[in-house]
Design a protein around this motif. Structure first.
Motif, short mmCIF file in Angstrom:
data_model
loop_
_atom_site.label_atom_id
_atom_site.label_comp_id
_atom_site.label_asym_id
_atom_site.label_seq_id
_atom_site.Cartn_x
_atom_site.Cartn_y
_atom_site.Cartn_z
N GLY A 248 0.82 -1.21 0.00
CA GLY A 248 0.00 0.00 0.00
C GLY A 248 0.86 1.25 0.00
O GLY A 248 0.37 2.35 -0.30
N LEU A 347 -11.00 -2.42 3.30
CA LEU A 347 -10.00 -1.35 3.22
C LEU A 347 -10.17 -0.53 1.95
O LEU A 347 -10.24 0.69 1.99
N GLY A 351 -8.19 2.80 2.12
CA GLY A 351 -7.89 2.25 3.43
C GLY A 351 -6.53 1.55 3.46
O GLY A 351 -5.79 1.66 4.44
N LEU A 352 -6.20 0.86 2.39
CA LEU A 352 -4.92 0.15 2.37
C LEU A 352 -3.75 1.13 2.40
O LEU A 352 -2.77 0.94 3.12
N ARG A 353 -3.89 2.20 1.63
CA ARG A 353 -2.81 3.21 1.62
C ARG A 353 -2.68 3.86 3.00
O ARG A 353 -1.58 4.07 3.50
N LEU A 355 -3.62 2.58 5.90
CA LEU A 355 -3.10 1.57 6.83
C LEU A 355 -1.58 1.43 6.66
O LEU A 355 -0.83 1.35 7.64
N MET A 357 0.60 3.64 5.49
CA MET A 357 1.34 4.80 5.98
C MET A 357 1.31 4.89 7.50
O MET A 357 2.29 5.32 8.13
N LEU A 358 0.20 4.44 8.09
CA LEU A 358 0.11 4.42 9.55
C LEU A 358 1.17 3.45 10.12
O LEU A 358 1.90 3.77 11.06
N GLU A 433 -0.15 -0.97 13.23
CA GLU A 433 -1.16 -0.05 13.74
C GLU A 433 -1.64 -0.44 15.12
O GLU A 433 -2.24 0.38 15.82
#
Lengths: 452, 527
Positions: A248, A347, A351-353, A355, A357-358, A433
């Motif tokens: 992601g 996601l 959402g995947l991106r 997640l 980056m988090l 996360e």
């Protein structure tokens, strides 16, 4: 016996229909001396639901669950939050208790899900096609090597030093059968990668180069140069992804011209489960599709012209080709693939991106904090959610000491490479996360204490 | 109309179907609960998400210049949409929770929900394979406890727990044989596989680098002992045999086969896919078997999941046990369990052939299988085998007047009954009967397997079906079989009432469409 519906009267009446006196008459082909007449020594008799539950709960309690304490293990298995709705979906009986979709007219639920899964995996990996999943990442990796051997008719496989050592072990085990010549060197704790060394080994005997991305020490390297050199020699580039969430945030292996991309899909939807069941991901370029192992789901139409899905290209498989099959595999990891695809659907790209980056930014913060400790340095310039700390001492006793304090620190490289003493100072730390700032701080404080 | 215990009508009257049903249309094309569900790519959006995440900390990224720039193009759905999507899809699936699933050799039995509940205890579900062993004593305890059961139930010496499916277990067993032969410097190159074997057996032996030779079956559907003996020699590494075999029959000469193979210096691999027929009644170790995988889902009820995950522990004889794979557990006198892996293998286990998967095997399946085993106990497992065999023989004897049963004359079957399409007219085949069964509300039996019987139909009711459920199944099967014998050509277009009519498998194979693409590939396929 609560699962057995026959009553003694049922049994008698059925025996009468069969024309047998007793059920033992049905075992006449078993030679008398091989029959067990009494109970097997040392095994308990049946138990009720409450008793079994109590027994299993007592066993479960003896384990330190990851969610109960600060937790930083990775190395091919990652702790991510699994949304509640994912587990709900996989527990639906129509998915949970269905068989392999060999009767497509009444298995469209499973089949459409697999088709969606294949599309998601292909897009995530940046390749043309993907199959309906494999046992796990490590066995998918080995299947990819044998696939490259079939395509190139060559037997030299170059395994990157950054490949998960357990994946290397699996390949070594299986190479006893195939007489593959595996070229592999363990990594070092130098920041410089061994890319050049690997490039130098590629020659006209090479079937494939196997590179993990991000690699076992958490390093991210551009694969383009390796792909180019491999292709110059008509060898294939196999990329192995053990943390699909990374894709992601970073370029896909397909974008860097990998021919086959395999991976471990446990991160999405599946959960840790002490190592299994997991879900092997397997994708490749379109031109190699007929050499791909495992099940494939394809789109077609039914007798009324409606879109529908079937298992396809089965002429590669063991039930048709027997000893000439591309692989002996006759299953996939269906339910885990469903969990993966349901989580991915929740996601979406957005959402995947996020997640990804988090995960990454939490890992950056943690790496900075942990490497500020005296006696600790950071190996990686760049990484996704996992990085290698280099301690000034063997990290194995440190990991055990922190576990006693209810902190599950990372994976010591000493556990992964027991024969390589210098590597034991390496500590592989994964941050996802699920890790809080407070937990990172607890870990850092405990590590400081252990090293002082 | 009378109802059976299960609540289904005893007789399906053809005239209950409105003759013009097919001409009635709806605005959506759907029919009440039979709803066509679009693909996620047609309803989702890359900008939509069903997950709320906290904001990422404000720090610079360190991705080494490899940031993803191109779109991934994976659509998202809100949580409600996602649940509805998969719930609708689930309703297009047949499953054991829906009804009797008579797949021979695949063993579809009730999946107790206690198994699921136990596998989800956080102490099992939320632990990492590389946690310090002291922090996972309970998980190692599950592996160890299950291993003890498998060893005792089979009368074997050891067990390799890591194989991830039956076919993976076959590979494990063959590797043990190879390692044992290598250890004595004996490079044999042939594995003998009877004709009636699962397709995975020859594929495994070939994948393992062996030459595969067939052993014929005799007229009674068993391995031809004399043919086997005649072929044994110094080049034969072993035989792979399925017992009970895929014709649903016990191999009465099993011990003689083992003795002959051992005398010739080879090893005996047994495909234990059908262990559910003999569990608690016969120990394979007493029959001279050296290695046998056990499909945990078949004998011990772990769910099939629409095609896996499986789990295929391999029990091993004293001769082969030292060669089994890493990692494995060792229980010490004080109750502490250690994990033997690369780090701890040391000098005490010099013969292990190494690792065959990254971690410890299908832990989530071990939890389920152990839960099932403890629920049944030794007495219940014996009853499992007896009821499974009783149910299969009841079906065999109740249908042999209407369907050809090629080996019925040679005595009882084990857990599954074998029929053939002999006597069908107008080119009707096993496939047509199978599709007819779908309209009757059943998943069809196993078709065209075993290969030794033309138009084979293999029926396995398992022990979790009631007499009433089986009687109803027999009624439906009889009815469709009678239609096939009478040449009822409407069967050629069955099923009529499934979510899809006969699907064009040839088209799918000729021009495979394996992923969804933006430009309406469906139209392309329909050309």
């Amino acid at each position: 016996m609560r699962y057995l519906p026959l009553t003694p009267e049922d049994r008698q009446s059925m025996l009468a229909t069969i024309g047998a006196q007793s059920v033992d008459d049905l075992f006449v082909d078993v030679p008398e001396q091989a029959r067990l007449n009494g109970p097997i020594e040392g095994l308990p008799m049946h138990a009720g639901e409450m008793a079994v539950e109590a027994h299993m709960k007592a066993l479960a309690k003896k384990n330190h669950a990851a969610g109960d304490m600060p937790f930083f293990l990775g190395a091919g298995a990652y702790r991510h939050h699994v949304p509640a709705s994912v587990d709900h979906i996989i527990q639906r009986g129509e998915f949970l208790t269905a068989y392999t979709p060999y009767q497509p007219e009444i298995a469209q639920g499973t089949l459409q899900t697999l088709f969606e899964f294949q599309t998601q995996v292909a897009r995530l990996f940046g390749v043309d096609v993907a199959n309906a999943s494999m046992y796990d990442g490590s066995t998918a990796c080995w299947e990819a090597i044998t696939m490259a051997q079939r395509i190139t008719k060559r037997s030299k496989a170059i395994l990157s030093s950054g490949l998960h050592p357990h994946y290397v072990s699996v390949a070594r085990t299986m190479a006893r059968f195939t007489k593959d010549n595996l070229s592999y060197q363990v990594p070092t704790l130098d920041a410089a990668t061994d890319g050049q060394n690997m490039l130098d080994q590629i020659d006209d005997e090479t079937s494939c180069v196997v590179v993990q991305y991000p690699d076992i020490l958490g390093r991210i390297g551009d694969l383009s140069a390796i792909a180019e050199k491999a292709h110059q020699h008509k060898a294939l580039l196999i990329a192995v992804v053990t943390e699909p969430v990374a894709l992601g945030a970073i370029k896909s292996p397909g974008e860097m011209d990998a021919d086959i991309v395999v991976g471990e899909g446990q991160s999405l939807g599946v959960g840790l489960q002490f190592g299994g069941p997991y879900v092997g991901l397997f994708g490749c370029k379109q031109k190699y599709v007929r050499q791909m192992p495992g099940r494939l789901c394809g789109e077609t139409v039914d007798a009324e012209g409606k879109r529908g899905f079937v298992l396809t290209l089965s002429t590669r498989e063991q039930h048709i080709r027997r000893e000439k099959a591309t692989s002996n595999i006759c299953t996939n990891s269906g339910l885990c693939a469903l969990a993966f695809t349901a989580h991915m659907t929740l996601l979406g790209e957005k959402g995947l991106r996020e997640l990804a980056m988090l995960n990454h930014k939490k890992a950056v913060q943690a790496a900075d904090r942990l490497s500020s400790i005296k006696g600790v340095s950071l190996l990686n310039d760049s990484f996704f959610n996992e990085f290698t700390l280099v301690l000034d001492t063997d990290s194995r006793p440190i990991v055990r000491q922190l576990a006693d304090q209810r902190i599950l620190a990372g994976v010591s490289l000493g556990r992964l490479y027991p024969q390589e003493q210098p590597l034991a100072n390496g500590l592989l730390v994964a941050v996802t996360e699920t890790s809080t700032d407070g937990e990172v701080e607890q870990f850092a404080t405990a590590l400081e204490g252990a090293l002082s | 109309m009378t109802m059976l215990a299960e609540g289904r009508p005893t007789q399906q009257k053809a005239n209950l179907i409105m003759p013009d049903q097919n001409s009635i249309t709806t605005h959506t094309g759907n029919r009440a609960l039979m709803v066509d569900e679009p693909l996620i790519f047609e309803i989702g959006s890359p900008d939509r998400s069903g997950v709320d995440l906290p904001e990422a900390p404000q720090v610079a990224s360190r991705l080494g210049g490899l940031e993803r720039e191109t779109p991934i193009a994976i659509p998202g759905l809100s949580e409600g949409e996602m649940v509805r999507h998969y719930t609708r899809l689930s309703r297009q699936n047949y499953a054991i929770d829906v009804g009797l699933f008579p797949l021979g050799s695949c063993t579809m039995k009730h999946n107790p929900r206690l198994n699921e509940k136990m596998a989800r205890l956080k102490g099992f579900a939320d632990i990492h394979p590389l946690q310090p062993v002291d922090s996972v004593q309970g998980a190692l305890g599950v592996i160890n406890e299950l291993a003890v059961w498998l060893i005792k139930l089979t009368g074997m010496h050891g067990v390799a727990m890591t194989p991830k499916a039956g076919a993976h277990g076959e590979l494990c067993g063959i590797l043990c044989i190879r390692a044992a032969l290598e250890a004595r410097g004996d490079a044999r190159e042939v594995i003998l596989v009877p004709e009636s074997a699962h397709g995975t057996n020859p594929a495994t032996a070939a994948f393992a680098g062996y030459k595969v030779e067939d052993i014929p079956a005799n007229a009674a559907g068993r391995v031809d002992l004399e043919a086997l003996k005649a072929r044994l020699g110094p080049d034969v590494a072993g035989v792979m045999i399925t017992n009970p075999n895929t014709c649903g029959l016990f191999e009465p000469d099993m011990k003689a086969i083992s003795d002959a193979v051992h005398a010739a210096g080879g090893y005996v691999y047994c495909d234990g896919a059908n262990f559910n027929a003999i569990v608690g009644k016969v120990r394979p170790g007493d029959l001279g078997i050296d290695a046998m995988h056990i499909n945990l889902h078949k004998t011990f009820s772990t769910p099939h999941g629409g095609g896996g995950p499986g789990s295929g522990p391999v029990v091993l004889s004293e001769a082969l046990a030292p060669y089994g794979p890493l990692p494995f557990t060792e229980r010490h006198a004080d109750g502490h369990i250690t994990l033997v892996e690369e780090e701890t293998v040391e000098d005490r286990h010099p013969h292990t052939f190494g690792r065959m998967s990254a971690f410890h095997g299908q832990m989530g399946m071990f939890t389920r299988a152990l839960t099932y085993i403890l629920s049944h106990g030794a007495d219940g497992l014996k009853q499992v085998a007896e009821d499974a065999v009783l149910n299969a023989n009841y079906i065999l004897r109740s249908l042999e007047d209407v369907l050809d049963a090629p080996f019925a004359h040679s005595g009882p079957c084990m857990h599954e009954a074998l029929f053939s399409d002999k006597g069908f007219t107008n080119d009707l085949s096993t496939l047509d009967l199978a599709k007819g069964m779908i309209d009757e509300g059943y998943h069809p039996m196993t078709m065209y397997f075993p290969l030794v019987v033309h138009g084979a139909m293999l029926v396995e009711p398992t022990e979790t079906e009631s007499k009433a459920a089986i009687d109803q199944f027999i009624g439906a099967f009889r009815s469709v079989a009678e239609r096939a014998k009478a040449g009822d050509e409407t069967l050629k277009s069955a099923p009529y009432f499934a979510p899809r009519r006969r699907l064009d498998e040839t088209r799918a194979a000729r021009k495979p469409i394996l992923v969804w693409t933006e430009d309406e590939d469906f139209a392309q396929a329909a050309e």
